[in-house]
Write an enzyme that holds these catalytic residues in place. Structure first.
Site, PDB file in Angstrom:
ATOM      1  N   CYS A  26      -1.686  76.992  20.583  1.00  0.00           N
ATOM      2  CA  CYS A  26      -1.246  77.682  21.636  1.00  0.00           C
ATOM      3  C   CYS A  26       0.164  78.281  21.297  1.00  0.00           C
ATOM      4  CB  CYS A  26      -1.274  76.709  22.990  1.00  0.00           C
ATOM      5  SG  CYS A  26      -2.914  76.073  23.175  1.00  0.00           S
ATOM      6  N   CYS A  76      -0.673  71.453  22.534  1.00  0.00           N
ATOM      7  CA  CYS A  76      -1.344  72.406  21.689  1.00  0.00           C
ATOM      8  C   CYS A  76      -0.649  73.092  20.892  1.00  0.00           C
ATOM      9  CB  CYS A  76      -2.257  73.140  22.638  1.00  0.00           C
ATOM     10  SG  CYS A  76      -3.342  74.691  21.701  1.00  0.00           S
TER      11      CYS A  76
END
Length: 315
Positions: free
Chosen positions: A76, A73
């Site tokens: 993230c 991600c």
């Protein structure tokens, strides 16, 4: 991104299925080593499905921010350093718990992490929605300020550091006595992810004392965790839809719903199944419902409603 308020407690997600996980004592020196170790002078810890219980209990002393992320991600990787920086600067007034959703599907399901990064707070064991997606540092600071205000309103004002004791109110209750040996054995097994050993310990505790309600509740919780290990929600739902009278298929979806906080959906599914089965096939469904009732708690209104419907189907 909406403001955090005290009314958000007991909000979008339900962690009641984790209520019997091992507790973290108020004294950080008694906490697991990975919880005590500071990161860059702050308080950041990686948690797993098996080790989340102590973090949930720690939120009764210090507000906890849960960062749900994954290695693949990109957003993230932008957000996590910001969260760690802000938590570090707060000097232990907030704990940051990092959850890799790929490695910990039970937590991802419990928090309903449909997209990541997702950030949720815990105050006194209750979830408080915060935000989804990468946000600027200034907004993170604003949300954390609101979180500390809500935590104070709910009496959660401690702080934890590498060498600090948590701040405590003058009227703080004394620590609870040590757990009975078999309960401690079960908790240790849960920490290791050995659910079979935990089940065995709780069963021994009940054999010694059939009135041990804590052991009964713990046994129900661990059995649930053991059953949902490795289950895929989409596959389970497809199997249940393909054969509405397949008891094991319906059990699997109900278990996943309970672990994800969808209590009414789980009860409704099993009650619908109970209603259409012939009497000789109903026993395992009734037993599973009773087990789940005990897991959620007799005082929960959802349990009362489900019990009433079950009674109406029995007579």
């Amino acid at each position: 991104m909406s403001d955090i308020s005290a009314s958000a407690l007991r909000g979008a997600v339900d962690l009641s299925s984790l209520r019997n996980r091992p507790a973290t004592p108020a004294n950080p020196e008694s906490a697991p080593a990975d919880v005590r170790d500071p990161v860059q002078g702050g308080f950041v810890v990686d948690v797993t499905d098996a080790t989340f219980g102590p973090i949930l209990e720690l939120s009764r002393t210090v507000p906890v921010v849960v960062d749900l992320w994954a290695e693949w991600c990109g957003p993230c990787k932008q957000l996590s350093p910001i969260l760690e920086k802000v938590v570090t600067e707060l000097g232990g007034r907030i704990v940051l718990a990092k959850v890799d959703v790929d490695a910990n599907p039970q937590l991802a399901q419990s928090f309903r992490a449909q997209s990541i990064p997702m950030v949720v707070a815990l105050i006194a064991g209750q979830p408080v929605p915060m935000f989804t997606g990468a946000v600027p540092e200034e907004q993170v600071r604003q949300v954390f300020d609101q979180l500390l205000q809500v935590a104070a309103q709910n009496g959660v004002t401690g702080s934890v550091g590498g060498d600090q004791q948590p701040a405590a109110d003058a009227d703080e209750e004394p620590q609870e006595p040590p757990l009975p040996p078999l309960h401690a054995e079960a908790f240790a097994a849960i920490e290791q992810g050995d659910f079979a050993a935990a089940i065995s310990a709780y069963e021994k505790a009940l054999a010694e004392n059939p009135r041990d309600e804590d052991a009964r509740a713990g046994l129900g919780q661990v059995r649930l965790l053991d059953r949902v290990q490795g289950l895929d929600l989409q596959e389970a739902r497809a199997a249940a839809a393909a054969d509405p009278r397949d008891i094991q298929a319906q059990f699997a979806v109900a278990d996943l719903d309970i672990s994800g906080g969808h209590v009414d959906d789980a009860f409704g599914r099993l009650l619908d199944l109970f209603a259409v089965l012939p009497s000789e096939e109903r026993v395992p469904v009734r037993e599973r419902l009773v087990e789940l009732f005990g897991l959620i708690g007799a005082d929960d209104p959802r349990v009362a409603a489900a019990r009433n419907r079950l009674s109406s189907l029995l007579f």
